[in-house]
Design an enzyme around this catalytic site. Structure first.
Site, PDB file in Angstrom:
ATOM      1  N   TRP A 274       0.816  -1.208   0.000  1.00 49.76           N
ATOM      2  CA  TRP A 274       0.000   0.000   0.000  1.00 49.76           C
ATOM      3  C   TRP A 274       0.852   1.262   0.000  1.00 49.76           C
ATOM      4  CZ3 TRP A 274      -0.574   3.880   3.817  1.00 49.76           C
ATOM      5  CH2 TRP A 274      -1.652   4.759   3.613  1.00 49.76           C
TER       6      TRP A 274
ATOM      7  N   SER B 287       2.676  -7.283   1.793  1.00 51.94           N
ATOM      8  CA  SER B 287       1.662  -6.520   2.517  1.00 51.94           C
ATOM      9  C   SER B 287       0.343  -6.503   1.732  1.00 51.94           C
ATOM     10  CB  SER B 287       2.196  -5.121   2.811  1.00 51.94           C
ATOM     11  OG  SER B 287       1.486  -4.500   3.849  1.00 51.94           O
TER      12      SER B 287
ATOM     13  N   LEU C  38       7.216   3.564   9.749  1.00 52.16           N
ATOM     14  CA  LEU C  38       6.784   2.385  10.488  1.00 52.16           C
ATOM     15  C   LEU C  38       7.271   1.077   9.861  1.00 52.16           C
ATOM     16  CD1 LEU C  38       3.067   3.300  11.341  1.00 52.16           C
ATOM     17  CD2 LEU C  38       5.031   3.322  12.891  1.00 52.16           C
TER      18      LEU C  38
ATOM     19  N   ASP D 268       7.861  -6.457  13.080  1.00 58.57           N
ATOM     20  CA  ASP D 268       6.915  -5.753  12.210  1.00 58.57           C
ATOM     21  C   ASP D 268       5.933  -4.942  13.062  1.00 58.57           C
ATOM     22  OD1 ASP D 268       4.996  -4.985  10.302  1.00 58.57           O
ATOM     23  OD2 ASP D 268       5.281  -6.823   9.140  1.00 58.57           O
TER      24      ASP D 268
ATOM     25  N   HIS E 209       8.785  -4.501   8.750  1.00 50.91           N
ATOM     26  CA  HIS E 209       7.762  -4.813   7.754  1.00 50.91           C
ATOM     27  C   HIS E 209       8.323  -5.099   6.363  1.00 50.91           C
ATOM     28  CE1 HIS E 209       3.613  -4.925   6.424  1.00 50.91           C
ATOM     29  NE2 HIS E 209       3.814  -3.979   5.517  1.00 50.91           N
TER      30      HIS E 209
END
Length: 267
Positions: free
Chosen positions: A29, A93, A158, A220, A248
């Site tokens: 994303w 993801s 993140l 993650d 991640h």
């Protein structure tokens, strides 16, 4: 970049390199196929690697639908246009969720499935502790509407755990994975975030019949590793690999180790 004109006239952009068995890689994303720049270079020595920009991401045109089936339909058209009879499919993801849907739609074509930081359900629930609180995801959507680029930058941070990478490596990744591509269309970013909030694939995992590798970082902060473990346990015969000290995006922080795992699995 290469471009396929879809039946409705939209442009679907994709990167392609190498020769040999085809490998289709789907990004996550808000990013684009530029995230796979290093993988394309290395894996292109052994495979024909194709990395599309999902609709409304990177250089691909936006469209109204942002559901998994919408993304998968574009990719089905690409696979058909490129006459890819048998291929390996990798997704990271959100791209992993799209890969799961595509593997169900085209079981006769997908030989191997590679899932990186993939979850069947992005938000938590009473029977699902391996997700983000739904309020946090809704807040992310509100922040996107208020300060789009700033919010995307905070989300990008993140991807990494504390002290996972050096500041020099962070700047390097930012250069090839973000600045070399394009920001997503705002409507697509919000629509795809709604998809992440609403989709629950737990009941579909047993339908996956091809050899599958599930790779997840232990640190993650976006998708807890428990989600990956669930995926690996639900898909018959799937191989589970958890990387310590990794967040991640394993291919960003541990590129050599990640490539070794990919090559071993795909060989």
């Amino acid at each position: 970049m290469n471009t396929l004109t879809l039946a409705d006239g939209r442009a679907l952009a994709y990167r392609e390199t190498g020769h040999g068995r085809p490998l289709l890689l789907l990004h996550g994303w808000s990013l684009s196929s530029a995230a796979f720049s290093e993988l394309l270079t290395e894996l292109g020595r052994e495979f024909r690697v194709i990395a599309p920009d999902l609709r409304g991401h990177g250089f691909s045109a936006a469209a109204q639908g942002c559901g998994l089936d919408d993304f998968a339909a574009d990719l089905h058209a690409l696979i058909t246009a490129m006459d890819l009879d048998r291929l390996a499919l990798g997704g990271w993801s959100l791209g992993g969720q799209v890969a799961l849907r595509l593997a169900q739609a085209l079981p006769e074509r997908i030989e191997r499935l590679l899932l990186i930081a993939t979850t069947p359900r992005f938000v938590s629930a009473e029977d699902w502790p391996h997700g983000l609180p739904v309020g946090q995801v809704r807040s992310l959507g509100r922040n996107l509407q208020r300060a789009f680029e700033k919010t995307l930058g905070e989300f990008f941070n993140l991807l990494f755990g504390a002290d996972e990478i050096s500041s020099d490596r962070y700047r390097q990744i930012l250069g090839f994975a973000v600045r070399a591509g394009r920001l997503p269309h705002p409507d697509t970013a919000l629509g795809a975030l709604d998809t992440l909030r609403d989709v629950d694939l737990r009941g579909e995992l047993t339908a996956i019949g091809c050899p599958t590798l599930v790779l997840h970082g232990r640190e993650d902060r976006i998708i807890p590793p428990g989600a990956g473990r669930f995926v690996a346990q639900a898909i018959a015969g799937a191989r589970w690999c958890e990387m310590p000290g990794v967040g991640h995006a394993p291919f960003f922080s541990r590129p050599a180790q990640t490539l070794d795992l990919f090559r071993e699995f795909l060989s």
